[in-house]
Design an enzyme around this catalytic site. Structure first.
Site, PDB file in Angstrom:
ATOM      1  N   GLU A   1      24.888  17.878   5.606  1.00 15.51           N
ATOM      2  CA  GLU A   1      24.582  19.078   4.839  1.00 15.51           C
ATOM      3  C   GLU A   1      24.385  20.312   5.534  1.00 15.51           C
ATOM      4  O   GLU A   1      24.924  21.450   4.783  1.00 15.51           O
ATOM      5  CB  GLU A   1      23.171  18.519   4.494  1.00 15.51           C
ATOM      6  CG  GLU A   1      23.011  17.488   3.248  1.00 15.51           C
ATOM      7  CD  GLU A   1      21.740  17.326   2.604  1.00 15.51           C
ATOM      8  OE1 GLU A   1      21.548  16.643   1.669  1.00 15.51           O
ATOM      9  OE2 GLU A   1      20.566  17.852   3.316  1.00 15.51           O
TER      10      GLU A   1
ATOM     11  N   HIS B   1       2.716   4.313   0.903  1.00 14.30           N
ATOM     12  CA  HIS B   1       2.847   5.146   2.082  1.00 14.30           C
ATOM     13  C   HIS B   1       4.320   5.670   2.056  1.00 14.30           C
ATOM     14  O   HIS B   1       5.242   5.390   1.635  1.00 14.30           O
ATOM     15  CB  HIS B   1       2.405   4.002   3.192  1.00 14.30           C
ATOM     16  CG  HIS B   1       3.529   3.205   3.517  1.00 14.30           C
ATOM     17  ND1 HIS B   1       3.658   1.995   2.777  1.00 14.30           N
ATOM     18  CD2 HIS B   1       4.527   2.945   4.358  1.00 14.30           C
ATOM     19  CE1 HIS B   1       4.702   1.307   2.927  1.00 14.30           C
ATOM     20  NE2 HIS B   1       5.257   1.769   4.116  1.00 14.30           N
TER      21      HIS B   1
ATOM     22  N   LYS C   1      21.341  -0.345 -11.011  1.00 19.67           N
ATOM     23  CA  LYS C   1      22.628  -0.046 -10.707  1.00 19.67           C
ATOM     24  C   LYS C   1      23.102  -0.646  -9.522  1.00 19.67           C
ATOM     25  O   LYS C   1      22.205  -0.558  -8.388  1.00 19.67           O
ATOM     26  CB  LYS C   1      22.979   1.530 -10.665  1.00 19.67           C
ATOM     27  CG  LYS C   1      24.246   1.910 -10.059  1.00 19.67           C
ATOM     28  CD  LYS C   1      24.527   3.425 -10.201  1.00 19.67           C
ATOM     29  CE  LYS C   1      25.817   3.993  -9.654  1.00 19.67           C
ATOM     30  NZ  LYS C   1      26.918   3.863 -10.737  1.00 19.67           N
TER      31      LYS C   1
ATOM     32  N   HIS D   1       0.759  -1.169   0.034  1.00 21.77           N
ATOM     33  CA  HIS D   1      -0.057  -0.174  -0.029  1.00 21.77           C
ATOM     34  C   HIS D   1       0.826   1.214   0.048  1.00 21.77           C
ATOM     35  O   HIS D   1       1.753   1.364   0.893  1.00 21.77           O
ATOM     36  CB  HIS D   1      -0.925  -0.109   1.131  1.00 21.77           C
ATOM     37  CG  HIS D   1      -2.033   1.113   1.181  1.00 21.77           C
ATOM     38  ND1 HIS D   1      -3.390   0.777   1.205  1.00 21.77           N
ATOM     39  CD2 HIS D   1      -1.950   2.538   1.118  1.00 21.77           C
ATOM     40  CE1 HIS D   1      -4.088   1.860   0.996  1.00 21.77           C
ATOM     41  NE2 HIS D   1      -3.110   2.802   1.040  1.00 21.77           N
TER      42      HIS D   1
END
Length: 315
Positions: free
Chosen positions: A143, A127, A275, A125
Site C-alpha cells: 500500500e 478483544h 464466501k 471475550h
C-alpha cells in the site's frame, strides 16, 4: 519475497552468477531474516458479550485512545510523527531497561480484530490484538509503495483523499459517513460486504486525530459494526485492521502514508452461508458475488438500533 530475488539473479554478470551458483540454489530461492516484536491484547469491555456493535461511541473512544497511546509509545524518536505524538507512560517509553525491548526500533504496528469463530477467534471475550514488529509487513508495504507512486505522479495528491472525494461525489457505495470519515464498499472489494473507512482529509496515523475526530471515528466504527450485525441478525464475523504510517520511516514514507481501516467479512447470503476464495478465485482472480453498490445499499438499510436490543426488550 521470491520476486525480489529473481531479478537480481537474472541480471547479474557472469562472474557474479558463478559466485551465486557456488552458493547453491538455496541462496537463490530460500531467503529469510529474523524479526522481533511485541504483541498486546486489548479487551473492549468488562462484559463477555459486548462487541463493538454493542458499544456506544463513548465506550469505543477509550479503545481508540489505548490504540493511540500504544502507537505513540513505539514511534521512533526520529520520525516526523514524534512531534505529533503525546507523551505517554506506556511501554516501551516508560521501561528503558525492559529486557523485551528490541535491539532495533520497531518498524510497524498492526492493530486488528478477528471477530467470531469463522475468523479464527478462539477467545469469546471481545478483544483486539496489536502486533508490533521490526519489519514492514507485506500488505502495508505494498500500500505504501502505491501511495508514494500516486503522490509522485499526481502532483503531491494523496490516493485515498482523492478516492474518498470520488466516493463522496458519486454516492453509490457509501455505507455511512460523518464530517471526518466515509465508510464505503470499495470498488475493488473482494469480500461481499467488505468495507473501507477513510478520513476525508489526509491523516498519517492515529496521532494526527483531534479528540473531536476520534469521537467521529468511534461513531463510524459503531455504525459499520452495528449494520453488519443487523444485516443477518447475527454476530457478524470479520477481520478488521488499521493501516497507518510506519513507526519508523523516511520523511517521504510518513508523508505519503494515509490512515484507513479495512473490514473483511466472509458472510455472503445469510448467517450460515459464507464466501470461499477457491477454484478460479484462488487460481486466477477474485469474483464478485454481489456488486459493491448492492452491498452498500443493503448495509445502508441496516441502520438504527442493534437488532439484539429489540429482542431483549421483547422478553
Amino acid at each position: 519475497m521470491a520476486v525480489g530475488v529473481f531479478p537480481a539473479a537474472k541480471n547479474c554478470t557472469g562472474r557474479k552468477r558463478q559466485r551465486l551458483k557456488s552458493l547453491g540454489l538455496s541462496f537463490l530461492f530460500l531467503r529469510a531474516e529474523s524479526v522481533s516484536g511485541k504483541c498486546y491484547v486489548v479487551t473492549f469491555a468488562p462484559q463477555h458479550n459486548r462487541t463493538l456493535a454493542d458499544l456506544v461511541p463513548a465506550e469505543i473512544i477509550p479503545i481508540i485512545d489505548t490504540w493511540t497511546k500504544l502507537y505513540s509509545a513505539h514511534i521512533s524518536p526520529s520520525s516526523p510523527l514524534a512531534k505529533a505524538a503525546s507523551a505517554t507512560t506506556l511501554p516501551p517509553s516508560s521501561h528503558d531497561a525492559d529486557p523485551t525491548r528490541p535491539q532495533a526500533q520497531y518498524r510497524y504496528m498492526q492493530i486488528f480484530e478477528n471477530k467470531g469463530a469463522a475468523m479464527g477467534c478462539s477467545n469469546p471475550h471481545p478483544h483486539g490484538q496489536i502486533w508490533t514488529t521490526t519489519s514492514l509487513p507485506e500488505e502495508p508495504a505494498l500500500e505504501l509503495e502505491q501511495f508514494q507512486t500516486y503522490h509522485r505522479e499526481q502532483g503531491g495528491c494523496h490516493m485515498l483523499h482523492d478516492y474518498a472525494k470520488l466516493e463522496s461525489d458519486v454516492r453509490e457505495r457509501i455505507v455511512a459517513e460523518n464530517e471526518t470519515f466515509i465508510a464505503v464498499c470499495p470498488w475493488w472489494a473482494t469480500w461481499p460486504f467488505e468495507v473501507l473507512v477513510i478520513p476525508r482529509q489526509h491523516k498519517r496515523a492515529l496521532t494526527d486525530f483531534s479528540p473531536a475526530e476520534k469521537q467521529q471515528m468511534a461513531e463510524i466504527l459503531s455504525e459499520v459494526t452495528r449494520r453488519y450485525d443487523n444485516l443477518f441478525e447475527t454476530q457478524f464475523p470479520y477481520s478488521m485492521g488499521l493501516h497507518q504510517a510506519p513507526l519508523e520511516g523516511s520523511e517521504y514514507e510518513i508523508e505519503c502514508s494515509y490512515f484507513h481501516i479495512h473490514f473483511y467479512p466472509p458472510l455472503l447470503r445469510s448467517a450460515t452461508v459464507r464466501k470461499f476464495l477457491v477454484g478460479y478465485e484462488m487460481m486466477a482472480e477474485p469474483q464478485r458475488d454481489i456488486t459493491p453498490e448492492q452491498a452498500a445499499e443493503r448495509l445502508r438499510r441496516c441502520g438504527g438500533p442493534l437488532y439484539r436490543e429489540n429482542v431483549d426488550q421483547g422478553r
